[in-house]
Enzyme design. Structure first.
Site, PDB file in Angstrom:
ATOM      1  N   LYS A   1      -1.499  13.362   1.035  1.00  0.00           N
ATOM      2  CA  LYS A   1      -2.413  12.336   0.726  1.00  0.00           C
ATOM      3  C   LYS A   1      -1.476  10.728   1.460  1.00  0.00           C
ATOM      4  CE  LYS A   1      -5.133  13.935  -2.825  1.00  0.00           C
ATOM      5  NZ  LYS A   1      -5.779  13.576  -4.618  1.00  0.00           N
TER       6      LYS A   1
ATOM      7  N   LEU B   1      -5.394   3.852  -1.534  1.00  0.00           N
ATOM      8  CA  LEU B   1      -6.252   4.029  -1.170  1.00  0.00           C
ATOM      9  C   LEU B   1      -7.518   4.920  -1.884  1.00  0.00           C
ATOM     10  CD1 LEU B   1      -5.593   4.244   2.328  1.00  0.00           C
ATOM     11  CD2 LEU B   1      -5.959   2.663   1.652  1.00  0.00           C
TER      12      LEU B   1
ATOM     13  N   LEU C   1      -0.612   8.997   4.695  1.00  0.00           N
ATOM     14  CA  LEU C   1      -1.637   9.673   5.986  1.00  0.00           C
ATOM     15  C   LEU C   1      -0.299   8.455   6.711  1.00  0.00           C
ATOM     16  CD1 LEU C   1      -4.302   7.823   5.380  1.00  0.00           C
ATOM     17  CD2 LEU C   1      -4.931  10.048   6.276  1.00  0.00           C
TER      18      LEU C   1
ATOM     19  N   ASP D   1       7.681  10.871   6.991  1.00  0.00           N
ATOM     20  CA  ASP D   1       8.227  11.316   5.584  1.00  0.00           C
ATOM     21  C   ASP D   1       8.177  12.737   5.341  1.00  0.00           C
ATOM     22  OD1 ASP D   1       5.960  11.383   5.516  1.00  0.00           O
ATOM     23  OD2 ASP D   1       6.559  10.461   2.989  1.00  0.00           O
ATOM     24  N   LYS D   2       8.746  13.699   6.457  1.00  0.00           N
ATOM     25  CA  LYS D   2       8.492  15.255   6.943  1.00  0.00           C
ATOM     26  C   LYS D   2       9.449  15.799   6.417  1.00  0.00           C
ATOM     27  CE  LYS D   2       6.071  15.282  11.520  1.00  0.00           C
ATOM     28  NZ  LYS D   2       5.678  15.619  12.657  1.00  0.00           N
TER      29      LYS D   2
ATOM     30  N   LEU E   1       0.117  -1.707  -0.197  1.00  0.00           N
ATOM     31  CA  LEU E   1       0.085   0.196   0.424  1.00  0.00           C
ATOM     32  C   LEU E   1       0.789   1.425   0.055  1.00  0.00           C
ATOM     33  CD1 LEU E   1      -2.667  -1.202   2.457  1.00  0.00           C
ATOM     34  CD2 LEU E   1      -2.694  -1.178   0.387  1.00  0.00           C
TER      35      LEU E   1
ATOM     36  N   GLY F   1       4.208   0.825   5.271  1.00  0.00           N
ATOM     37  CA  GLY F   1       5.642   1.303   5.321  1.00  0.00           C
ATOM     38  C   GLY F   1       5.648   1.682   6.591  1.00  0.00           C
TER      39      GLY F   1
END
Length: 415
Positions: free
Chosen positions: A332, A318, A334, A296-297, A272, A292
């Protein structure tokens, strides 16, 4: 010149105190292991030591690292004496993290964080002790009107059986153990630790803790598999801090150091990732979904997409755009503690609208519009109040001018 001499003198005095004093410094707890029923059990024991022992434990004979650590200790001690933000106790992991930081600003911000955390714990303990002193429980003899009376309530007679937190915890773990035997498997890919900074790794471990809690309290939980785990990495160290019983043999979670390709059949795996084109329209109860574990900022590269292509497994995302109106500028992708509850509810209800209620509202257009309306209303209220004040002020000025004109007409000097 006098100021420079004073600073140098204070630094030298601090260095002598740090090296020659017998001041005790709190270091990280070490693990004392015993064997019980052929299973090792490790218990943390708090230990205090002098700076030399701290240096020996961290540096292990590395002269360059020892020099750097002693300079760092001197820097922290000077900050303490100057009254700046520096904690009183620093453990081994925190010293190691301070050594890894490259700039002085990073070290100061981390020490400020440790100082605030330490003070918040002290304040919490003080408030707890104050509440305990205020709450004085009267003796049972003083509460009785007659000697033969029965007392009802907490710590006395009761019609209901008290269910303790430990019993609830065991019940939730039992549900997770049932899922390990009969439930659908889901994989958490922990191979992205090298792509995250320390703060992101800590955040990822915190999200994984929430995932474990949300999964085991669900009616139909998943069988969690953590794959590609680095047992000596910062992620697992933080996980052990959050869940101390994680490495126990009875703990209801599967932890693998090997890849998911070595655990499950390749044709059942579905990765996903928000970067692929194919949407997940229907939940497959026979598939093994992979999520995962990454924050990832800093790094926004499509690493999960690249890994899924490299492993040659199916991918899906999704259908967020189909069921939700996304706010412009919102990402997008999450968090993992949002993905797992969505999949849990989707597995149980097969209803996307119900499952996607776990998406944070701040990412949606509806919340954005409500926030804009709120700001607009506040601005309008401010403008209305400002106009009312101006109108009142203008009225007062007009009345004052009118009075002055009347005085000038009927003043004795003008007759």
């Amino acid at each position: 010149m006098y100021c420079i001499r004073k600073v140098i003198t204070s630094v030298l005095i601090s260095r002598e105190r740090l090296i020659h004093s017998n001041k005790q410094i709190t270091v990280a707890p070490f693990q004392a292991c015993v064997t019980f029923n052929n299973h090792p059990r490790c218990y943390s024991i708090q230990k205090t030591s002098d700076p030399d022992q701290v240096v020996d434990l961290i540096c292990k004979g590395n002269a360059e690292l020892e020099k750097k650590l002693r300079i760092l200790m001197l820097e922290v001690e000077v900050m303490r004496q100057d009254g700046r933000f520096a904690p009183d106790s620093i453990n081994n992991d925190q010293w190691q993290h301070l050594l890894d930081l490259k700039t002085k600003n990073q070290r100061q911000s981390y020490l400020r964080y440790l100082f605030k955390t330490e003070k918040s714990k002290e304040n919490f303990k003080a408030k707890k002790e104050a509440r305990r002193k205020e709450f004085t429980v009267p003796k049972p003899e003083d509460m009785k009107e007659n000697k033969d009376d029965l007392l009802y309530g907490i710590q006395h007679q009761s019609l209901f059986l008290r269910i303790r937190d430990q019993s609830i915890n065991q019940f939730d773990n039992y549900r997770a153990l049932q899922a390990m035997m009969y439930g659908q498997s889901i994989v958490i890919d922990c191979s992205y630790e090298s792509h995250m900074v320390y703060k992101e790794t800590v955040n990822a471990a915190k999200q994984m803790t929430f995932v474990f809690g949300d999964n085991r309290v669900h009616k139909n939980p998943f069988n969690l598999h953590l794959c590609n785990v680095n047992m000596t990495g910062a992620f697992m160290k933080q996980m052990l801090k959050n869940i101390p019983s994680l490495d126990e043999p009875w703990f209801p979670m599967n932890i693998h150091t090997k890849s998911y390709l070595d655990v499950f059949p390749k044709e059942k795996l579905v990765y996903l990732t928000p970067h692929c084109r194919e949407e997940l329209t229907k939940f497959d109860h026979d598939a093994v979904y992979i999520v995962g574990c990454m924050v990832d900022k800093v790094n926004n590269e499509p690493l999960s997409l690249a890994k899924a292509k490299r492993d040659g497994i199916k991918m899906a995302k999704l259908p967020l755009d189909r069921y939700l109106e996304w706010a412009p500028g919102s990402k997008k992708n999450l968090n993992i503690n949002h993905m797992i509850p969505i999949l849990l509810d989707l597995k149980m209800t097969a209803d996307w609208e119900y499952a996607l209620q776990h998406v944070p509202r701040r990412k949606l257009m509806e919340t954005k519009i409500m926030a804009m309306q709120k700001n607009l209303n506040q601005k309008l209220q401010y403008d209305v109040k400002k106009n009312i004040k101006l109108s009142k002020l203008n009225t007062l000025v007009f009345k004052e001018k009118r009075l002055k004109s009347r005085r000038s007409l009927y003043d004795d000097e003008n007759i």
